[in-house]
Design an enzyme around this catalytic site. Structure first.
Site, short mmCIF file in Angstrom:
data_model
loop_
_atom_site.label_atom_id
_atom_site.label_comp_id
_atom_site.label_asym_id
_atom_site.label_seq_id
_atom_site.Cartn_x
_atom_site.Cartn_y
_atom_site.Cartn_z
N GLU A 119 0.83 -1.20 0.00
CA GLU A 119 0.00 0.00 0.00
C GLU A 119 0.87 1.26 0.00
O GLU A 119 0.55 2.25 -0.66
CB GLU A 119 -0.92 -0.01 1.22
CG GLU A 119 -1.99 -1.11 1.14
CD GLU A 119 -2.81 -1.23 2.40
OE1 GLU A 119 -4.04 -1.06 2.34
OE2 GLU A 119 -2.22 -1.50 3.46
N GLU A 139 -3.19 -10.06 4.43
CA GLU A 139 -3.92 -9.77 5.67
C GLU A 139 -5.02 -10.77 5.99
O GLU A 139 -5.29 -11.05 7.16
CB GLU A 139 -4.51 -8.35 5.61
CG GLU A 139 -3.50 -7.22 5.80
CD GLU A 139 -2.89 -6.76 4.50
OE1 GLU A 139 -2.29 -5.67 4.47
OE2 GLU A 139 -2.98 -7.50 3.49
#
Length: 262
Positions: A119, A139
């Site tokens: 990210e 995640e």
């Protein structure tokens, strides 16, 4: 190690033009991000934003990894509300400040970029990765989601079908596959070749008109909808699950989690 030493800022000059570098410098922890590191990144981004003489920014990671993302030890004990307000909204604000810079930003991905590390790289305008790097959002294997706006940005870059593959399977992809998907702009055989690509981009960017590039970036930024609170709410919901507690415990105990869908 202090946050100032875990995030290093340098200004450099090339052919009379200046650019800056922000380096994640926590190699023994895979450059995993903490709140103090986010604070340091924000301070350095503000320096770049307020310095018209700086014509470009390069994001780097020291050691084997570009970044393994948010440090589980930093967020694993947070409540759902704290995750939303102190961790997710904070991270999005810092990352978006990078994306909103008038200067072009390059991410030099010298190793794996995972979760929040990917990210972070996605805030750059241009990305080059070494061939051995893996990129991904693991995640879901912890009962969490990629909350620093990565899911949306991946979908914008790669398309929803590929975004589903990357974010739902949670399995990293190769640098070559990332190139084919558009997640990176170039792949280099090794770090030396990566530096050559960064230099080639800098040569071009530093010779271009700064105001014209800034205006172009401003127009391109209109493609991104403001959804920070949507991301925060989704992360809070994930953090409130027993599965997330199990994922964190399994990570700390170095075992495979057993999710029970609750």
């Amino acid at each position: 190690m202090s946050a100032e030493s875990e995030v290093v800022y340098q200004e450099r000059e090339r052919n009379g033009a200046a650019w800056a570098e922000i380096t994640l410098n926590r190699p023994n922890k895979g450059n995993a991000l903490t709140l103090p590191m986010l604070d340091a990144i924000e301070r350095f981004v503000r320096i770049v934003a307020s310095s018209p003489q700086i014509r470009a920014l390069v994001l780097r990671g020291s050691g084997r990894f570009f970044s393994t993302g948010g440090d589980v030890e930093a967020w694993g004990s947070l409540t759902p509300e704290e995750m939303a307000n102190r961790w997710i909204l904070r991270g999005i604000a810092v990352f978006e400040s990078i994306a909103q810079l008038p200067q072009p930003v390059i991410a030099a991905i010298s190793g794996h970029a995972l979760g929040g590390g990917l990210e972070f790289a996605l805030m750059a305008d241009l990305r080059v990765a070494v061939a051995e790097a893996k990129l991904g959002t693991p995640e879901v294997s912890l009962g969490m989601i990629a909350g620093w706006s990565g899911i949306r940005r991946i979908a914008e870059i790669t398309g929803v079908v590929r975004a589903r593959e990357l974010t739902l399977l949670g399995s990293p992809i190769s640098a070559e596959k990332a190139l084919a998907w558009g997640l990176v702009n170039a792949v280099a055989d090794d770090r030396e070749a990566m530096e050559s690509q960064v230099d080639a981009w800098l040569d071009k960017l530093l010779s271009n008109a700064p105001i014209a590039m800034a205006l172009t970036k401003k127009l391109l930024a209109t493609m991104h909808a403001e959804m920070s609170h949507d991301h925060a709410e989704a992360v809070a919901q994930a953090r409130a699950t027993e599965d997330c507690d199990e994922g964190i415990a399994a990570f700390r105990e170095k075992r495979k989690p057993v999710f029970r869908n609750r």
